[in-house]
Scaffold this motif. Structure first.
Motif, short mmCIF file in Angstrom:
data_model
loop_
_atom_site.label_atom_id
_atom_site.label_comp_id
_atom_site.label_asym_id
_atom_site.label_seq_id
_atom_site.Cartn_x
_atom_site.Cartn_y
_atom_site.Cartn_z
N GLY A 142 47.59 35.46 54.09
CA GLY A 142 48.88 35.81 54.84
C GLY A 142 48.44 37.53 55.33
N ALA A 143 49.48 38.07 54.74
CA ALA A 143 49.24 39.72 54.69
C ALA A 143 48.81 40.39 53.54
N THR A 144 48.28 39.47 52.55
CA THR A 144 47.81 40.13 51.25
C THR A 144 46.08 40.05 51.03
N ALA A 145 45.43 41.15 50.85
CA ALA A 145 44.23 41.15 50.67
C ALA A 145 43.73 40.79 49.12
N ILE A 146 43.03 39.85 48.90
CA ILE A 146 42.67 39.55 47.75
C ILE A 146 41.23 40.13 47.39
N VAL A 147 41.53 41.02 46.58
CA VAL A 147 40.46 42.17 46.27
C VAL A 147 39.88 42.04 44.83
N HIS A 148 38.41 42.49 44.68
CA HIS A 148 37.88 42.58 43.29
C HIS A 148 36.81 43.86 43.42
N PRO A 149 36.88 44.57 42.15
CA PRO A 149 36.30 45.84 42.13
C PRO A 149 35.06 45.67 42.40
N VAL A 181 43.36 45.41 36.22
CA VAL A 181 44.40 46.12 36.69
C VAL A 181 43.40 47.01 37.37
N ILE A 182 43.49 47.45 38.67
CA ILE A 182 42.62 48.15 39.25
C ILE A 182 43.29 49.42 39.68
N SER A 224 49.03 45.10 51.76
CA SER A 224 49.31 44.73 50.27
C SER A 224 48.27 43.90 49.64
N ALA A 225 47.82 44.11 48.06
CA ALA A 225 46.79 43.43 47.82
C ALA A 225 47.14 42.71 46.51
N GLU A 265 48.00 51.00 42.33
CA GLU A 265 47.47 50.27 41.48
C GLU A 265 47.53 48.58 41.84
N VAL A 266 46.45 48.13 41.57
CA VAL A 266 46.37 46.56 42.17
C VAL A 266 46.37 45.71 40.76
#
Length: 145
Positions: free
Chosen positions: A133-140, A119-120, A110-111, A94-95
Motif C-alpha cells: 500500500g503506502a508503507t515501505a517495508i525496510v531492512h537496515p 528497532v531502526i 510510512s515504514a 524510528e522504524v
C-alpha cells in the motif's frame, strides 16, 4: 480463384488464434496469406503448398520460440511503487515492526521493519524490501547478507 480459398483459410485461422491465443493459428494464418499471394501470382497448387509449408515452418520454428521468449520476460522497467523496491532510504522517525517514517526518493513514506524484532534508529540507512500500500517495508543496510 484459389487465392480466395487461402484468404478464407487465413481468416478462419486468425479467428482460431483470437480464441486460443497460442501463437500457432496466427502463424498458420500468416502462412495461408503467403499461399494466397503465391496463388494470386498464378503459381500452381504444388507451389502454393510449398509456400504454405515454408512459411508455416519458418513461423513455427523461428518466430514462435522468439515471441514466446520475449513474452516470458518481465518488463524491463518497473513503474510506480514497484520502482521503489531495492532503493535506499533514510529513517526520519524510528522504524519498528508497526510504525515509522523514512525519506524515500525525496518523499516521506510510512515504514515498518521487515524483521519484527528490529528497532531502526533515526538517521539509519535502510533498503526498501517491498511496498505494501503506502508503507515501505525496510531492512537496515548493514544487516543485509
Amino acid at each position: 480463384m484459389p487465392w480466395f480459398v487461402w484468404l478464407f483459410a487465413a481468416a478462419a485461422l486468425g479467428a482460431a488464434e483470437f480464441l486460443t491465443l497460442t501463437l500457432v493459428f496466427g502463424l498458420l494464418a500468416g502462412a495461408a496469406l503467403v499461399a494466397a499471394v503465391v496463388a494470386g501470382m498464378g503459381v500452381g497448387l504444388f507451389g502454393q503448398l510449398v509456400a504454405l509449408g515454408a512459411a508455416a515452418a519458418a513461423g513455427l520454428l523461428v518466430v514462435r520460440p522468439i515471441a514466446l521468449r520475449q513474452m516470458a520476460q518481465g518488463p524491463l522497467t518497473r513503474e510506480g511503487s514497484d520502482a521503489l523496491i531495492g532503493k535506499r532510504a533514510e529513517v526520519v522517525q524510528e522504524v519498528t515492526a508497526t510504525r515509522g517514517l523514512v525519506k524515500l526518493s525525496g518523499e516521506e513514506w510510512s515504514a515498518r521493519a521487515l524483521d519484527e524484532s528490529l528497532v531502526i534508529p533515526v538517521g539509519a540507512l535502510v533498503d526498501v524490501m517491498e511496498i505494501e500500500g503506502a508503507t515501505a517495508i525496510v531492512h537496515p543496510r548493514e544487516l543485509l547478507p
